[in-house]
Design an enzyme around this catalytic site. Structure first.
Site, PDB file in Angstrom:
ATOM      1  N   ASP A  56       0.867  -1.179   0.000  1.00  0.00           N
ATOM      2  CA  ASP A  56       0.000   0.000   0.000  1.00  0.00           C
ATOM      3  C   ASP A  56       0.907   1.234   0.000  1.00  0.00           C
ATOM      4  O   ASP A  56       2.114   1.145   0.227  1.00  0.00           O
ATOM      5  CB  ASP A  56      -0.942  -0.016   1.208  1.00  0.00           C
ATOM      6  CG  ASP A  56      -2.191   0.848   0.954  1.00  0.00           C
ATOM      7  OD1 ASP A  56      -2.134   1.729   0.057  1.00  0.00           O
ATOM      8  OD2 ASP A  56      -3.207   0.670   1.649  1.00  0.00           O
TER       9      ASP A  56
HETATM   10  C1  BGC Z   1      -5.115   3.091  -0.050  1.00  0.00           C
HETATM   11  C2  BGC Z   1      -5.142   2.061  -1.165  1.00  0.00           C
HETATM   12  C3  BGC Z   1      -4.988   2.750  -2.492  1.00  0.00           C
HETATM   13  C4  BGC Z   1      -3.700   3.554  -2.492  1.00  0.00           C
HETATM   14  C5  BGC Z   1      -3.424   4.268  -3.796  1.00  0.00           C
HETATM   15  C6  BGC Z   1      -3.957   4.057  -0.167  1.00  0.00           C
HETATM   16  O1  BGC Z   1      -4.173   5.145   0.660  1.00  0.00           O
HETATM   17  O2  BGC Z   1      -5.103   2.438   1.191  1.00  0.00           O
HETATM   18  O3  BGC Z   1      -6.335   1.342  -1.114  1.00  0.00           O
HETATM   19  O4  BGC Z   1      -5.019   1.823  -3.533  1.00  0.00           O
HETATM   20  O5  BGC Z   1      -3.783   4.521  -1.465  1.00  0.00           O
HETATM   21  O6  BGC Z   1      -4.232   5.370  -3.966  1.00  0.00           O
END
Ligand code: BGC
Length: 709
Positions: free
Chosen positions: A251
């Site tokens: 993540d």
């Molecule tokens: C989230 C993810 C997301 C990523 C990219 C993170 O803050 O937890 O689910 O895919 O950002 O935007």
């Protein structure tokens, strides 16, 4: 580029042709938007305002990875000036409420098509964290509290996305079950066997059904280590036991080490500059030089990444920006919204409303302008812009978004002869006066939820009081909910009809009106329990920082309620329709080391309707985390008077417990109760089956993806 070779062989050949620097290029991703004027600019070649970018290797014909969020459609990230305006599906939880993998697939295929046509070849979608905490702000992105339902629905969505020959990413692995303190000391502490039978099982089912090209490891810690450097999660469970062939991406900002992460099983560090400092890139090169990360591991990292790129068509079918068929996509999202709405209550058959009504009051929830969406990285900007633009917060995790699909307009279309008037609900006296002089009052209740925060288990602001006041003014009151997940409904006994519409997507207003007037019949079923009080939850206190010890183990949702004898407001699996359904002739027998159940469903009413026949199982002598588990279901559309015979073959892992010492699923010999039900609390018939003992290896899978239903 020889497409007749297997993805594994192609990946092997391609990796052998790469330099170390090229291999490392694939392991490092950038945020492809900007967080503000003084912040780093997105890299050259990325798609403006998107989530991620991993440069390609032109010398070898490897395209960049253009990565976009997420589960309800193509999102826009950061402070990008230009928003991508796209079709949004209803929330993930709404799609789970359809209990219909075909709908989930169609929705996935639709948003995947928009992703490809928007220039993306990786969609960061497939959220399947289990709803352990009904106040988790991201529950709307996931698929509820049951591992089988969540896994099958999200797996089907992933398969739909990938039918566009792009990669989907199941996330957030694992136990990212609350947002509070997700990136600090937040630690999900759980017995390993219990996790295998709950949260991890949801991922396992989703991966089996969807075959995602990537897995995104989560922000939080699990039993101590960060999820993105947990050898248990990333190597023991995912690789050794599940034989997962794709790659693990982090993540955005979830990486905290170089050597520990690389060696635990992380292949791609995403979203620079979200980490507190770079961990892959130059530090990874240094670790390789020093031997702390081996060359063999670097090869494996690169190989797994390109293996997924081959397997999902990224090299064979390059993407390009193309026009989108928004009219066709509107029909897909509307159907999902209609199938996912759950009729929770309908006393005296108040619904469907008669088109001949004279005076209709519509109250609250900005129903004159649009329908609510959830906040955070998954937010899709709609065509036509935000219908209620000035609500706080206007920036991350906002803006609070209303899609311009106004229920009020759609209700007017359904009842052309009626006087339909709107009160925004801020003036309770005006709202009740309008309700009093109307034949029916439709009052909207909203709860805004989003990423990075958890929510109280209730509607926002004073809406509970508004609903109670409207119900007191007009006995014919219909409550329409637009919530991220379950809420307490203190007014539930006082209103005759309640429709849970969740966040219903860009055609939500139309869908709600069609359901209220019976142009289509509600068929959704709750994918999560609605409690009566906080005291009924395993963790009555709000989510907190630091360690959360999930001592309830696998007893999540209805399992916890069954175990403790608590009576919920609305049970898991519950959902009414406009006809009557009879479930009968249950016969269950042992077959091929598992349980097969046959039964019949009849539409005994006078309107068409959909049954969601549920099969629950439990050992007569106890011994599981809870008295029963969902073993399978069948969704059957029935004309008035029609009957349908159906069968369910239960995945044997749902009859087993996980033995952490032996690393096996073990079915205990004995008698098992098989229950044919209309919800977790509405058991219609019961049969008993005797099973012999059986052990299944850790990597056991159903013979084919469609062998079980
Ligand atoms: C989230 C993810 C997301 C990523 C990219 C993170 O803050 O937890 O689910 O895919 O950002 O935007």
């Amino acid at each position: 580029m020889n497409a007749t070779l297997s993805p594994d062989r192609r990946a092997e050949l391609l990796t052998a042709a790469m330099t170390d620097a090229e291999k490392q290029t694939l392991t490092f991703g950038y945020f492809a938007s900007t967080l503000g004027p003084d912040q780093p600019k997105p890299p050259e070649g990325s798609r403006a305002g998107s989530a991620g970018y991993v440069p390609g290797i032109p010398r070898l014909g490897i395209p960049p990875q253009w990565q976009t969020d997420a589960g309800v459609g193509v999102a826009t990230q950061g402070a990008a000036a230009v928003k991508r305006e796209r079709t949004a599906l209803p929330s993930g939880l709404a799609t789970a409420a359809t209990w219909d993998p075909d709908i989930a697939f169609e929705g996935g295929a639709m948003i995947g098509d928009e992703a490809r046509r928007s220039g993306f070849n990786v969609m960061l979608a497939g959220g399947v964290d289990l709803m352990r905490e009904p106040r988790n702000g991201r529950n709307f992105e996931y698929a509820g509290e049951d591992p089988l339902l969540a896994g099958r629905i999200v797996g089907a969505q992933i398969a739909g996305i990938q039918s566009n020959r792009i990669i989907a990413t199941v996330k957030h692995f694992a136990l990212n079950d609350q947002e509070t303190d997700r990136q600090g000391s937040g630690d999900s502490a759980i017995d390993r066997a219990a996790a295998r039978m709950s949260d991890l099982l949801a991922f396992q089912f989703a991966i089996e059904a969807g075959n995602p090209g990537a897995v995104m490891c989560a922000y939080n810690r699990v039993n101590g280590p960060w999820a993105c450097e947990s050898p248990w999660l990333l190597t023991d469970v995912l690789r050794r036991d599940w034989r997962y062939p794709g790659f693990v991406m982090s993540d955005w900002g979830a990486v905290h080490s170089t050597v520990a992460s690389a060696n635990a099983g992380l292949e791609q560090d995403s979203g620079a500059p979200f980490d507190d400092k770079p961990y892959f890139g130059p530090p990874l090169a240094a670790a390789i030089r020093e031997g702390a990360v081996t060359h063999a591991r670097l090869d494996q990292m690169a190989r797994r990444i390109v293996r997924s790129m081959f397997a999902h068509g990224l090299l064979d079918l390059p993407i390009s920006e193309q026009p989108i068929d928004y009219a066709a996509h509107a029909a897909v999202t509307r159907k999902d919204a209609e199938e996912g709405a759950v009729l929770l209550k309908n006393e005296g058959a108040l619904l469907p409303l008669a088109p001949a009504l004279r005076r209709i009051a519509v109250i609250g929830g900005h129903a004159d302008r649009g329908v609510l969406a959830g906040g955070g990285s998954s937010l899709v900007y709609p065509r036509g812009g935000n219908a209620v633009a000035d609500l706080k917060p206007t920036s991350w995790p906002g803006p609070v978004m209303y899609y311009p699909s106004a229920p009020l307009d759609a209700i007017r279309k359904q009842a052309p002869g009626a006087i339909v008037r709107f009160a925004d609900g801020t003036d309770v006296a005006a709202a009740t006066a309008l309700a009093r002089e109307s034949d029916v009052a439709i009052v909207f209740g909203t709860q805004w939820a989003g990423e990075s925060f958890d929510v109280p288990l209730m509607l926002d602001g004073d809406q509970d009081a508004l609903i109670a006041a409207v119900a007191a003014a007009n006995t014919r009151t219909v409550v329409v909910l637009e919530t991220g997940g379950p809420v307490l409904a203190p007014w539930a006994e006082r209103v005759p009809a309640v429709l849970e519409a969740w966040y219903p997507g860009t055609e939500g207003g139309e869908a709600i009106a069609r359901l209220l007037f019976g142009e289509t019949a509600p068929s959704g079923r709750l994918p999560a329990t609605f409690p009566r009080s906080l005291a009924q939850l395993p963790h009555p206190q709000a989510p907190h920082s630091g360690e959360t010890r999930y001592s309830e183990g696998g007893a999540v949702g209805y399992k916890w309620f069954d175990k403790t004898g608590a009576v919920p407001q609305f049970a898991f699996g519950h959902g009414l329709t406009y006809t009557r359904l009879a479930y009968r002739r249950l016969r269950a027998r042992a077959e091929g080391g598992t349980v097969r159940a046959d039964f019949q469903v009849t539409n005994t009413g006078s309107r068409a309707g959909v049954a969601v026949a549920q099969l629950y199982v439990g050992p007569v002598g106890g011994g599981w985390e809870a008295p029963k588990r969902l073993g399978g279901w069948r969704r059957l559309a029935l004309a008035p008077g029609a009957s349908s015979a159906a069968s369910v073959i239960i995945d044997p892992r749902l009859l087993a417990t996980w033995d952490e010492g032996l690393r096996q699923w073990r079915i205990a010999a004995g008698d098992y109760r098989v229950m044919l039900a209309d919800s977790a609390r509405d058991i219609r018939e019961t049969a008993t089956v005797r099973l012999s003992a059986r052990a299944l290896p850790a990597d056991w899978k159903p013979p084919t993806a469609h062998a079980l239903h």
